[in-house]
Motif scaffolding. Structure first.
Motif, PDB file in Angstrom:
ATOM      1  N   GLY A  10      33.387  52.357  31.050  1.00  0.00           N
ATOM      2  CA  GLY A  10      34.829  52.360  31.322  1.00  0.00           C
ATOM      3  C   GLY A  10      35.593  53.036  30.197  1.00  0.00           C
ATOM      4  N   GLY A  11      36.856  52.700  30.064  1.00  0.00           N
ATOM      5  CA  GLY A  11      37.670  53.305  29.009  1.00  0.00           C
ATOM      6  C   GLY A  11      37.159  52.878  27.642  1.00  0.00           C
ATOM      7  N   TYR A  41      27.048  53.541  32.959  1.00  0.00           N
ATOM      8  CA  TYR A  41      26.182  53.405  34.145  1.00  0.00           C
ATOM      9  C   TYR A  41      25.640  54.754  34.617  1.00  0.00           C
ATOM     10  CZ  TYR A  41      27.939  48.619  34.453  1.00  0.00           C
ATOM     11  OH  TYR A  41      28.256  47.311  34.183  1.00  0.00           O
ATOM     12  N   ARG A  72      33.153  57.167  33.698  1.00  0.00           N
ATOM     13  CA  ARG A  72      33.569  56.573  34.969  1.00  0.00           C
ATOM     14  C   ARG A  72      32.504  57.041  35.964  1.00  0.00           C
ATOM     15  NH1 ARG A  72      37.901  53.317  33.341  1.00  0.00           N
ATOM     16  NH2 ARG A  72      39.236  54.525  31.987  1.00  0.00           N
ATOM     17  N   PHE A  73      31.888  56.128  36.640  1.00  0.00           N
ATOM     18  CA  PHE A  73      30.781  56.483  37.537  1.00  0.00           C
ATOM     19  C   PHE A  73      30.900  55.643  38.809  1.00  0.00           C
ATOM     20  CE2 PHE A  73      26.039  56.193  38.472  1.00  0.00           C
ATOM     21  CZ  PHE A  73      25.913  57.515  38.868  1.00  0.00           C
ATOM     22  N   PHE A  76      28.241  53.931  41.129  1.00  0.00           N
ATOM     23  CA  PHE A  76      27.518  52.689  40.825  1.00  0.00           C
ATOM     24  C   PHE A  76      27.846  51.577  41.826  1.00  0.00           C
ATOM     25  CE2 PHE A  76      25.778  49.410  37.885  1.00  0.00           C
ATOM     26  CZ  PHE A  76      24.590  50.050  37.602  1.00  0.00           C
ATOM     27  N   GLY A 102      35.383  46.859  30.279  1.00  0.00           N
ATOM     28  CA  GLY A 102      36.459  46.087  30.895  1.00  0.00           C
ATOM     29  C   GLY A 102      36.041  45.472  32.216  1.00  0.00           C
ATOM     30  N   ASP A 103      37.025  45.056  32.991  1.00  0.00           N
ATOM     31  CA  ASP A 103      36.701  44.322  34.223  1.00  0.00           C
ATOM     32  C   ASP A 103      35.917  45.171  35.231  1.00  0.00           C
ATOM     33  OD1 ASP A 103      38.922  45.868  34.592  1.00  0.00           O
ATOM     34  OD2 ASP A 103      40.152  44.314  35.526  1.00  0.00           O
ATOM     35  N   GLY A 104      36.185  46.491  35.248  1.00  0.00           N
ATOM     36  CA  GLY A 104      35.421  47.373  36.134  1.00  0.00           C
ATOM     37  C   GLY A 104      33.943  47.365  35.756  1.00  0.00           C
ATOM     38  N   SER A 105      33.692  47.441  34.469  1.00  0.00           N
ATOM     39  CA  SER A 105      32.310  47.428  33.977  1.00  0.00           C
ATOM     40  C   SER A 105      31.652  46.080  34.286  1.00  0.00           C
ATOM     41  CB  SER A 105      32.286  47.675  32.469  1.00  0.00           C
ATOM     42  OG  SER A 105      32.978  48.865  32.177  1.00  0.00           O
ATOM     43  N   GLY A 108      30.152  46.058  37.707  1.00  0.00           N
ATOM     44  CA  GLY A 108      28.815  46.647  37.725  1.00  0.00           C
ATOM     45  C   GLY A 108      27.781  45.636  37.244  1.00  0.00           C
ATOM     46  N   LYS A 111      27.147  42.980  39.839  1.00  0.00           N
ATOM     47  CA  LYS A 111      26.303  43.462  40.940  1.00  0.00           C
ATOM     48  C   LYS A 111      24.829  43.493  40.517  1.00  0.00           C
ATOM     49  CE  LYS A 111      29.552  44.761  44.069  1.00  0.00           C
ATOM     50  NZ  LYS A 111      30.249  46.037  44.059  1.00  0.00           N
ATOM     51  N   THR A 125      37.959  46.481  25.800  1.00  0.00           N
ATOM     52  CA  THR A 125      39.028  47.268  26.413  1.00  0.00           C
ATOM     53  C   THR A 125      40.326  47.000  25.662  1.00  0.00           C
ATOM     54  OG1 THR A 125      40.436  47.494  28.373  1.00  0.00           O
ATOM     55  CG2 THR A 125      39.263  45.432  28.177  1.00  0.00           C
ATOM     56  N   ASP A 127      43.093  46.905  27.013  1.00  0.00           N
ATOM     57  CA  ASP A 127      44.049  46.330  27.979  1.00  0.00           C
ATOM     58  C   ASP A 127      44.199  44.807  27.884  1.00  0.00           C
ATOM     59  OD1 ASP A 127      44.405  48.876  28.934  1.00  0.00           O
ATOM     60  OD2 ASP A 127      42.996  48.649  30.593  1.00  0.00           O
ATOM     61  N   ARG A 171      47.116  48.875  32.139  1.00  0.00           N
ATOM     62  CA  ARG A 171      46.868  48.839  33.594  1.00  0.00           C
ATOM     63  C   ARG A 171      47.703  47.749  34.258  1.00  0.00           C
ATOM     64  NH1 ARG A 171      41.337  50.634  36.105  1.00  0.00           N
ATOM     65  NH2 ARG A 171      40.151  49.595  34.484  1.00  0.00           N
TER      66      ARG A 171
HETATM   67  P1  ATP Z   1      39.051  49.955  31.196  1.00  0.00           P
HETATM   68  O1  ATP Z   1      39.808  48.906  31.941  1.00  0.00           O
HETATM   69  O2  ATP Z   1      39.200  49.836  29.732  1.00  0.00           O
HETATM   70  O3  ATP Z   1      39.291  51.332  31.678  1.00  0.00           O
HETATM   71  P2  ATP Z   1      36.781  49.283  32.822  1.00  0.00           P
HETATM   72  O4  ATP Z   1      35.413  48.823  32.483  1.00  0.00           O
HETATM   73  O5  ATP Z   1      37.615  48.341  33.622  1.00  0.00           O
HETATM   74  O6  ATP Z   1      37.483  49.673  31.466  1.00  0.00           O
HETATM   75  P3  ATP Z   1      36.369  51.053  35.126  1.00  0.00           P
HETATM   76  O7  ATP Z   1      36.446  52.528  35.231  1.00  0.00           O
HETATM   77  O8  ATP Z   1      37.174  50.235  36.038  1.00  0.00           O
HETATM   78  O9  ATP Z   1      36.692  50.705  33.581  1.00  0.00           O
HETATM   79  O10 ATP Z   1      34.845  50.626  35.338  1.00  0.00           O
HETATM   80  C1  ATP Z   1      33.816  51.250  34.591  1.00  0.00           C
HETATM   81  C2  ATP Z   1      32.623  51.556  35.463  1.00  0.00           C
HETATM   82  O11 ATP Z   1      32.056  50.323  35.985  1.00  0.00           O
HETATM   83  C3  ATP Z   1      32.900  52.386  36.696  1.00  0.00           C
HETATM   84  O12 ATP Z   1      33.046  53.757  36.456  1.00  0.00           O
HETATM   85  C4  ATP Z   1      31.656  52.067  37.537  1.00  0.00           C
HETATM   86  O13 ATP Z   1      30.534  52.802  37.067  1.00  0.00           O
HETATM   87  C5  ATP Z   1      31.438  50.580  37.250  1.00  0.00           C
HETATM   88  N1  ATP Z   1      32.073  49.777  38.328  1.00  0.00           N
HETATM   89  C6  ATP Z   1      33.381  49.515  38.494  1.00  0.00           C
HETATM   90  N2  ATP Z   1      33.591  48.795  39.625  1.00  0.00           N
HETATM   91  C7  ATP Z   1      32.375  48.587  40.184  1.00  0.00           C
HETATM   92  C8  ATP Z   1      31.905  47.919  41.369  1.00  0.00           C
HETATM   93  N3  ATP Z   1      32.746  47.327  42.215  1.00  0.00           N
HETATM   94  N4  ATP Z   1      30.586  47.911  41.603  1.00  0.00           N
HETATM   95  C9  ATP Z   1      29.730  48.534  40.773  1.00  0.00           C
HETATM   96  N5  ATP Z   1      30.099  49.180  39.663  1.00  0.00           N
HETATM   97  C10 ATP Z   1      31.400  49.221  39.356  1.00  0.00           C
END
Ligand code: ATP
Length: 319
Positions: A10-11, A41, A72-73, A76, A102-105, A108, A111, A125, A127, A171
């Motif tokens: 993520g970020g 990822y 950012r992937f 995944f 962060g929460d997006g990571s 992953g 999962k 993060t 944020d 965010r």
């Molecule tokens: P920041 O909030 O600081 O940007 P983050 O970890 O929240 O960090 P994201 O881009 O939301 O950043 O998530 C990072 C990565 O996590 C994504 O690019 C993807 O590879 C993985 N990811 C996010 N959501 C999912 C999901 N629902 N299922 C599987 N992998 C995910």
């Protein structure tokens, strides 16, 4: 377990390197082997995995960004992609994975955990938008960057009797805006938690002008509105020159401060400790100065960050 992997995703956030260093050094001390997964990822899927030793994390504790790289992937989200990722981990004999992000990571990591692969999440993060922790790694450093920018804006705003809008990252979480605004002595705070009430904003600014205030600094969280359009609106309504400044990615960079370095080191060490205790599917936090861990699935699905009403009330009193 004998071997663990670590990735940043993520970020990027200042202090991620210190967290990787914490994981690597403590794991090696405990007799584990460690592999670094490059570019989050994406690197996990592309098998961009290399062993890390003590020297691999030399001279990184003071560096911003992440030497492992991040990406950012979105692919995944697809189960076949994650199956390939797990295959790669097994190919290297990696028994468990530490995910810093962060929460997006965390999604992953959740999962992978649901697919039977043990992961530990470390909140990295700027944020501060991760549930189950008072602070995320990078947040405090970013706050110092924002305060520095606000201080500079204050100088020039006062000289020119100007109104300044400063757009802060975060965010959908207003923490970074809220705390930076208190520390920077801003006149008005707009966050996802408060919403944007334009009439109230104008009457607040006018009250300040009537009190003889030379400037007004308005802190607003990103993604809420077009700040340049808001500046034009304020200028039209108050007759005062108004300018918007979008701080953007400078908030992500820079050397981590002492708080983030110590937090990252503690969390990195704690992740290894949990894995050695046989824990998996957990995410780490710090609450009331104590390291804690929560079920990563529960954290994502059910836990919410508390809104800091006490701080919003404080800010109101300080204006
Ligand atoms: P920041 O909030 O600081 O940007 P983050 O970890 O929240 O960090 P994201 O881009 O939301 O950043 O998530 C990072 C990565 O996590 C994504 O690019 C993807 O590879 C993985 N990811 C996010 N959501 C999912 C999901 N629902 N299922 C599987 N992998 C995910």
């Amino acid at each position: 377990i004998k071997k663990i992997g670590v990735l940043t995703s993520g970020g990027d956030a200042p202090g991620m390197n210190a967290a990787v260093r914490g994981v690597v050094r403590v794991a090696l001390t405990e007799g584990l082997e460690v592999c670094g997964i490059y570019d989050g990822y994406q690197g996990l899927y592309n098998n961009h995995i290399k062993p890390l030793d003590r020297q691999s994390v030399s001279d990184v504790i003071n560096k911003g960004g992440t030497f492992l790289g991040s990406a950012r992937f979105p692919e995944f989200r697809e189960v076949e992609v994650r199956e390939k990722a797990i295959e790669n981990l097994k190919l290297h004999g990696i028994d468990a994975l530490v995910v810093i992000g962060g929460d997006g990571s965390y999604m992953g990591a959740k999962k992978l955990t649901e697919m039977g692969y043990p992961c530990i999440g470390i909140p990295g993060t700027i944020d501060n938008d991760v549930a189950g922790t008072d602070y995320t790694i990078g947040y405090m450093t970013a706050m110092n960057t924002v305060i520095d920018a606000i201080d500079r804006l204050r100088d020039t705003s006062s000289s020119h009797q100007r109104i300044s809008i400063v757009e802060v990252m975060g965010r959908h979480c207003g923490d970074l805006t809220l705390m930076s605004a208190i520390a920077g002595g801003c006149e008005y705070i707009i966050t996802p938690e408060t919403g944007l009430d334009k009439e109230q904003l104008i009457s607040h600014i006018n009250r300040g002008i009537a009190k003889g205030k030379k400037h007004a600094i308005i802190a607003i969280t990103e993604l809420m509105t077009d700040v340049n359009a808001l500046a034009k609106y304020i200028e039209a309504e108050t007759g005062r020159e108004t300018r918007a400044t979008v701080l953007g990615h400078i908030q992500r960079g820079g050397q981590p401060d002492a708080f983030d370095r110590v937090l990252a080191s503690r969390m990195g060490a704690y992740a290894v400790e949990l894995l050695l205790q046989g824990e998996g599917g957990r995410c780490i936090g710090i609450q009331c100065e104590k390291l804690v861990h929560h079920d990563i699935i529960d954290a994502i699905e059910n836990m919410r960050r508390p809104v800091r009403n006490d701080l919003y009330e404080l800010a109101e009193k300080l204006f």
